[in-house]
Design a protein around this motif. Structure first.
Motif, PDB file in Angstrom:
ATOM      1  N   GLU A 594       0.823  -1.211   0.000  1.00 43.90           N
ATOM      2  CA  GLU A 594       0.000   0.000   0.000  1.00 43.90           C
ATOM      3  C   GLU A 594       0.859   1.263   0.000  1.00 43.90           C
ATOM      4  O   GLU A 594       0.427   2.307  -0.478  1.00 43.90           O
ATOM      5  N   LEU A 595       2.047   1.170   0.548  1.00 50.88           N
ATOM      6  CA  LEU A 595       2.962   2.308   0.585  1.00 50.88           C
ATOM      7  C   LEU A 595       3.820   2.395  -0.676  1.00 50.88           C
ATOM      8  O   LEU A 595       4.602   3.329  -0.832  1.00 50.88           O
ATOM      9  N   GLY A 596       3.683   1.396  -1.551  1.00 47.67           N
ATOM     10  CA  GLY A 596       4.429   1.418  -2.803  1.00 47.67           C
ATOM     11  C   GLY A 596       5.848   0.911  -2.686  1.00 47.67           C
ATOM     12  O   GLY A 596       6.654   1.125  -3.606  1.00 47.67           O
ATOM     13  N   THR A 597       6.185   0.223  -1.591  1.00 52.57           N
ATOM     14  CA  THR A 597       7.552  -0.292  -1.414  1.00 52.57           C
ATOM     15  C   THR A 597       7.816  -1.385  -2.446  1.00 52.57           C
ATOM     16  O   THR A 597       7.154  -2.419  -2.430  1.00 52.57           O
ATOM     17  N   PRO A 598       8.783  -1.199  -3.351  1.00 53.98           N
ATOM     18  CA  PRO A 598       8.922  -2.121  -4.485  1.00 53.98           C
ATOM     19  C   PRO A 598       9.634  -3.429  -4.168  1.00 53.98           C
ATOM     20  O   PRO A 598       9.438  -4.424  -4.862  1.00 53.98           O
ATOM     21  N   LEU A 599      10.479  -3.442  -3.131  1.00 49.80           N
ATOM     22  CA  LEU A 599      11.321  -4.608  -2.864  1.00 49.80           C
ATOM     23  C   LEU A 599      11.234  -5.021  -1.405  1.00 49.80           C
ATOM     24  O   LEU A 599      11.075  -4.170  -0.517  1.00 49.80           O
ATOM     25  N   GLY A 600      11.328  -6.314  -1.181  1.00 50.83           N
ATOM     26  CA  GLY A 600      11.288  -6.824   0.183  1.00 50.83           C
ATOM     27  C   GLY A 600      12.370  -7.863   0.412  1.00 50.83           C
ATOM     28  O   GLY A 600      12.617  -8.717  -0.443  1.00 50.83           O
ATOM     29  N   ILE A 601      13.026  -7.786   1.574  1.00 52.60           N
ATOM     30  CA  ILE A 601      14.042  -8.780   1.965  1.00 52.60           C
ATOM     31  C   ILE A 601      13.489  -9.601   3.115  1.00 52.60           C
ATOM     32  O   ILE A 601      12.976  -9.040   4.089  1.00 52.60           O
ATOM     33  N   THR A 602      13.571 -10.903   2.987  1.00 45.44           N
ATOM     34  CA  THR A 602      13.148 -11.793   4.075  1.00 45.44           C
ATOM     35  C   THR A 602      14.367 -12.416   4.739  1.00 45.44           C
ATOM     36  O   THR A 602      15.247 -12.953   4.065  1.00 45.44           O
ATOM     37  N   ILE A 603      14.405 -12.325   6.068  1.00 46.04           N
ATOM     38  CA  ILE A 603      15.444 -12.965   6.885  1.00 46.04           C
ATOM     39  C   ILE A 603      14.833 -14.209   7.510  1.00 46.04           C
ATOM     40  O   ILE A 603      13.819 -14.121   8.216  1.00 46.04           O
ATOM     41  N   ASP A 604      15.420 -15.386   7.251  1.00 50.66           N
ATOM     42  CA  ASP A 604      14.865 -16.634   7.779  1.00 50.66           C
ATOM     43  C   ASP A 604      15.985 -17.506   8.342  1.00 50.66           C
ATOM     44  O   ASP A 604      17.127 -17.070   8.467  1.00 50.66           O
ATOM     45  N   PHE A 605      15.646 -18.739   8.692  1.00 52.20           N
ATOM     46  CA  PHE A 605      16.637 -19.632   9.311  1.00 52.20           C
ATOM     47  C   PHE A 605      17.756 -19.988   8.337  1.00 52.20           C
ATOM     48  O   PHE A 605      18.891 -20.246   8.744  1.00 52.20           O
ATOM     49  N   GLN A 606      17.445 -20.020   7.039  1.00 54.71           N
ATOM     50  CA  GLN A 606      18.480 -20.281   6.051  1.00 54.71           C
ATOM     51  C   GLN A 606      19.530 -19.165   6.058  1.00 54.71           C
ATOM     52  O   GLN A 606      20.721 -19.410   5.844  1.00 54.71           O
ATOM     53  N   THR A 607      19.062 -17.931   6.342  1.00 60.17           N
ATOM     54  CA  THR A 607      19.984 -16.790   6.429  1.00 60.17           C
ATOM     55  C   THR A 607      21.008 -17.017   7.536  1.00 60.17           C
ATOM     56  O   THR A 607      22.207 -16.744   7.372  1.00 60.17           O
ATOM     57  N   VAL A 608      20.538 -17.498   8.659  1.00 53.35           N
ATOM     58  CA  VAL A 608      21.432 -17.760   9.794  1.00 53.35           C
ATOM     59  C   VAL A 608      22.478 -18.815   9.426  1.00 53.35           C
ATOM     60  O   VAL A 608      23.643 -18.729   9.824  1.00 53.35           O
ATOM     61  N   LYS A 609      22.062 -19.798   8.608  1.00 48.77           N
ATOM     62  CA  LYS A 609      22.974 -20.897   8.251  1.00 48.77           C
ATOM     63  C   LYS A 609      24.014 -20.476   7.215  1.00 48.77           C
ATOM     64  O   LYS A 609      25.209 -20.732   7.382  1.00 48.77           O
ATOM     65  N   ASP A 610      23.568 -19.850   6.115  1.00 50.26           N
ATOM     66  CA  ASP A 610      24.505 -19.615   5.007  1.00 50.26           C
ATOM     67  C   ASP A 610      24.600 -18.147   4.562  1.00 50.26           C
ATOM     68  O   ASP A 610      25.192 -17.853   3.524  1.00 50.26           O
ATOM     69  N   GLN A 611      23.985 -17.211   5.310  1.00 52.55           N
ATOM     70  CA  GLN A 611      24.052 -15.769   5.030  1.00 52.55           C
ATOM     71  C   GLN A 611      23.318 -15.355   3.742  1.00 52.55           C
ATOM     72  O   GLN A 611      23.499 -14.236   3.270  1.00 52.55           O
ATOM     73  N   THR A 612      22.491 -16.242   3.184  1.00 49.87           N
ATOM     74  CA  THR A 612      21.717 -15.857   1.998  1.00 49.87           C
ATOM     75  C   THR A 612      20.388 -15.232   2.420  1.00 49.87           C
ATOM     76  O   THR A 612      19.866 -15.520   3.499  1.00 49.87           O
ATOM     77  N   ILE A 613      19.852 -14.378   1.569  1.00 51.76           N
ATOM     78  CA  ILE A 613      18.565 -13.728   1.839  1.00 51.76           C
ATOM     79  C   ILE A 613      17.718 -13.730   0.574  1.00 51.76           C
ATOM     80  O   ILE A 613      18.217 -13.892  -0.532  1.00 51.76           O
ATOM     81  N   THR A 614      16.406 -13.547   0.770  1.00 50.20           N
ATOM     82  CA  THR A 614      15.507 -13.505  -0.386  1.00 50.20           C
ATOM     83  C   THR A 614      15.151 -12.060  -0.713  1.00 50.20           C
ATOM     84  O   THR A 614      15.099 -11.200   0.172  1.00 50.20           O
ATOM     85  N   LEU A 615      14.906 -11.819  -1.992  1.00 48.91           N
ATOM     86  CA  LEU A 615      14.459 -10.503  -2.456  1.00 48.91           C
ATOM     87  C   LEU A 615      13.133 -10.681  -3.174  1.00 48.91           C
ATOM     88  O   LEU A 615      13.025 -11.494  -4.099  1.00 48.91           O
ATOM     89  N   ARG A 616      12.111  -9.931  -2.735  1.00 43.98           N
ATOM     90  CA  ARG A 616      10.749 -10.073  -3.269  1.00 43.98           C
ATOM     91  C   ARG A 616      10.379  -8.857  -4.101  1.00 43.98           C
ATOM     92  O   ARG A 616      10.677  -7.714  -3.753  1.00 43.98           O
ATOM     93  N   ASP A 617       9.706  -9.101  -5.223  1.00 40.72           N
ATOM     94  CA  ASP A 617       9.179  -8.045  -6.083  1.00 40.72           C
ATOM     95  C   ASP A 617       7.742  -7.749  -5.694  1.00 40.72           C
ATOM     96  O   ASP A 617       6.916  -8.661  -5.595  1.00 40.72           O
ATOM     97  N   ARG A 618       7.429  -6.481  -5.493  1.00 43.30           N
ATOM     98  CA  ARG A 618       6.089  -6.074  -5.049  1.00 43.30           C
ATOM     99  C   ARG A 618       4.984  -6.471  -6.021  1.00 43.30           C
ATOM    100  O   ARG A 618       3.951  -7.001  -5.608  1.00 43.30           O
ATOM    101  N   ASP A 619       5.192  -6.255  -7.324  1.00 41.31           N
ATOM    102  CA  ASP A 619       4.096  -6.426  -8.280  1.00 41.31           C
ATOM    103  C   ASP A 619       3.810  -7.886  -8.600  1.00 41.31           C
ATOM    104  O   ASP A 619       2.656  -8.308  -8.671  1.00 41.31           O
ATOM    105  N   SER A 620       4.854  -8.688  -8.805  1.00 40.53           N
ATOM    106  CA  SER A 620       4.653 -10.097  -9.159  1.00 40.53           C
ATOM    107  C   SER A 620       4.642 -11.006  -7.942  1.00 40.53           C
ATOM    108  O   SER A 620       4.200 -12.150  -8.028  1.00 40.53           O
ATOM    109  N   THR A 621       5.137 -10.518  -6.801  1.00 41.47           N
ATOM    110  CA  THR A 621       5.348 -11.267  -5.550  1.00 41.47           C
ATOM    111  C   THR A 621       6.356 -12.397  -5.712  1.00 41.47           C
ATOM    112  O   THR A 621       6.498 -13.238  -4.830  1.00 41.47           O
ATOM    113  N   LYS A 622       7.086 -12.419  -6.823  1.00 39.11           N
ATOM    114  CA  LYS A 622       8.104 -13.454  -7.015  1.00 39.11           C
ATOM    115  C   LYS A 622       9.356 -13.104  -6.212  1.00 39.11           C
ATOM    116  O   LYS A 622       9.593 -11.935  -5.889  1.00 39.11           O
TER     117      LYS A 622
END
Length: 666
Positions: A594-622
């Motif tokens: 609703e605020l128009g934020t185009p990108l999202g980063i998710t921190i999860d348990f995999q991040t703690v293990k291997d330092q990888t993170i996910t990047l989400r696209d607002r419009d497609s949610t991919k």
């Protein structure tokens, strides 16, 4: 008439839902609301401020930086004499009329439009035709609760008359609007009474400067005058090089007769204006016109409007200048650059057109003018004006003050000029006119060659001449023969002097901002599927917040990663927010969509293990997943506009995981 504005999913725009969301998320809010508010005044909240600042940042880079413009910041308070000289005191007005029964003040052209459009709707209803649901233009906005559409069939000739009037409504003056009101017996729907004849209402806010109130002034209605008054200093700063442009961003004030339509018609607003000073000799060519000549614009010219039609033509700006539709290259160059700017910030390209001003609606200073209009749920709205102001402003200020607002250009070869010259006996002239001497001298020196020829003939047989001097006596001054000589003289010129012409693109930032919010708004089902959630698909370059950082849960192990990422992004100048609330991850993303934020980063348990993170696209949610450095590099590329989500998706591994699937943008 144009069909209704639509969402990005092809549905009609739900303006109440959009307005509710914008106010709930504090993009903007009525000023002084707890005191009941004041019409036409609004405050921007945090996301609105950020969106506006980002639009201005893109504007500065696109125009000031790329065109090497000279930016100035001039005073809002403007003395009366400045705006009297510029013509605003006498001519900066709209036509208003009054309902004699309830005292309601109506803007005359809007009133005529409203009544005629209501009658045309009634005619369609009576004929059993399907009425396209078109939302109101701010000029044509129908006041709620003031009468329903009555199904009444009109003669075909009357329908044609109404449609032709509406097509050229901006070309009528006050007297003509009054004649239309009488001819078609137009009545205020609220009272059933015909309003009084239109009268001019000056739109400037008047004030007094200083405690003694001896210096009358106004809040500026535009930023342009400060730029003109500083012309000589700017030319010197630019090492006498022509052409050049100045630019200014600041607040302007107009006391609108009946402000409606939210941010589209307000009394205090942000403007971004450019004054491009150009040599009128040589057809106002532009050195970079070749770069934009193939840019295609949708044009609505004045001839089409005067014929009672609104058909548009899509044509390259090169062709439009070549065939004379657009007057010159410099004007055409800026029309194309305006188009490219609006495209860059995310304006829907199917909802933009350039409309040429007709004679009566042309500003008093303009030789030619085009408006960049954006289509919204209120209809077509003027958001940028691009005017050829000729040499008007510099000429009138020079004539009033005697300041040399001219360019001196050394000629390759000297030329001999024979012309009438005014010579004053300075020893007698000053004592004779005393404090008015400077104004009288300026008026004499501002005379044309034709004027001087007549003055010379008069002096052959008379003891004095009469010259018009604004602000002195009754406006006319008698100059005795012994104080002045007007005769033909030959002179050799090594330097050419000329007054530059001005091309002025003028941007209403608030209108652009609102149109952009409508163009970027759409809705999709929420996580539970029981309600639609709004999405603002701003381009990353202008979105208020660029990145949302979301920990999968409240696990303490996630906090250091969130803080580290947020700090790193902020140091790079990329705005981010952390949402570690207890809501589901899908709801947290929806709130920030609703605020128009185009990108999202998710921190999860995999991040703690291997330092990888996910990047989400607002419009497609991919989503994609990679290490921190690659994700930050991808964010930087999207924010600066060098890459799109499709590019990122092709470069980084696709990820599917935590988030509940949501319908995507079509």
């Amino acid at each position: 008439m144009t069909s209704a504005a639509t969402t990005l999913k092809g549905q009609p725009l739900d303006r109440p839902a959009l307005d509710s969301m914008l106010r709930r998320r504090m993009f903007y809010t009525p000023s002084f609301e707890i005191y009941g508010g004041v019409a036409g005044l609004y405050d921007y909240g945090p996301p609105g401020c950020s969106l506006q600042a980002n639009i201005i940042d893109v504007w500065r880079k696109h125009f000031v930086l790329e065109e090497d413009m000279l930016e100035v910041d001039c005073s809002v308070l403007t003395p009366h004499d400045v705006l009297k000289t510029s013509g605003h005191v006498d001519k900066f007005a709209d036509w208003m009329c009054k309902d004699p029964k309830n005292g309601e003040i109506l803007r005359a052209d809007h009133f005529v439009e409203e009544v005629l459009e209501t009658r045309l709707k009634g005619d369609k209803e009576a004929r059993g035709q399907k009425i396209e649901e078109k939302e109101e233009d701010p000029k044509k906005k129908k006041r709620k609760g003031k009468g329903a559409v009555e199904a009444v069939k009109l003669d075909d000739a009357v329908v044609q008359e109404y449609e032709e009037i509406l097509a050229k409504i901006d070309n009528y003056n006050g007297q003509e609007l009054g004649e239309l009101i009488k001819k078609y017996d137009l009545k205020n729907a609220a009272t059933g009474v015909q309003p009084s004849p239109p009268v001019a209402f000056n739109l400037m806010f008047q004030t007094a400067i200083g405690p003694s109130s001896n210096t009358p002034g106004y809040l500026r209605p535009e930023t342009a005058q400060g730029q003109f008054l500083n012309f000589a200093k700017l030319l010197e700063y630019n090492q006498q090089q022509m052409p050049f442009a100045s630019a200014s961003i600041g607040r302007s004030y107009r006391n609108e007769i009946s402000p409606r339509a939210g941010l589209l018609r307000v009394r205090e607003f942000l403007m971004a204006e450019i004054e491009h000073f150009v040599d009128p000799q040589g057809g106002k060519k532009h050195p970079r016109f070749e770069e934009v000549k193939d840019v295609e614009l949708v044009l609505l010219n004045r001839e089409t409007q005067l014929s009672g039609k609104t058909h548009v033509e899509k044509v390259s700006i090169g062709k439009a200048v070549a065939n004379g539709t657009v007057d010159n290259e410099t004007l055409g160059y800026f029309l194309a650059r305006i188009h490219l700017f609006l495209k860059k910030i995310g304006v829907d390209q199917s909802k933009i057109r350039f409309r040429q001003h007709m004679a009566n609606e042309m500003a008093h200073y303009a030789a030619d003018c085009w408006d960049a209009e954006l289509f919204t749920s209120y209809g077509w709205v003027e958001c940028v004006g691009c005017a050829d102001r000729s040499a008007y402003d510099l000429s009138v200020h020079a004539a009033k003050t005697g300041a040399p607002l001219i360019v001196r250009e050394r000629l390759p070869e000297p030329i001999t000029i024979e012309e009438y010259q005014v010579e004053l006996d300075k020893k007698k002239f000053g004592p004779h006119f005393k404090k008015d001497g400077k104004a009288v001298e300026a008026a004499l020196l501002a005379t044309t060659q034709c004027d001087r020829e007549e003055l010379s003939k008069t002096l052959e047989s008379a003891d004095s001449i009469t010259v018009k001097v604004e602000g002195v006596g009754n406006g006319e001054v008698t100059v005795p023969k012994e104080l002045i000589t007007v005769a033909k003289r030959k002179r050799t010129e090594n330097v050419r002097e000329f007054t530059p012409n001005v091309i002025e693109p003028s941007f209403g930032i608030g209108r652009i901002l609102y149109a952009l919010m409508e163009h970027c708004y759409w809705s999709r089902a929420s996580e539970g599927g029981d309600e639609a959630r709004g999405v603002l698909s701003f381009p990353p370059t202008v979105s208020p917040t660029k990145v949302l950082i979301v920990p999968l849960s409240s696990n303490e192990e996630f906090r250091p990663f969130c803080r580290k990422l947020s700090q790193k992004l902020r140091k790079m100048g990329i705005s981010s927010r952390i949402d570690d609330s207890s809501a589901t991850i899908g709801k947290r993303y929806s709130r920030n969509d609703e605020l128009g934020t185009p990108l999202g980063i998710t921190i999860d348990f995999q991040t703690v293990k291997d330092q990888t993170i996910t990047l989400r696209d607002r419009d497609s949610t991919k989503q994609v997943r990679a290490d921190e450095d690659k994700i930050i590099e991808a964010i930087q590329a999207m924010v600066d506009g060098s890459k799109s989500w499709k590019d990122i998706e092709a470069e980084l591994p696709v990820f599917s995981g935590q988030e509940v699937e949501l319908p995507t943008r079509e």
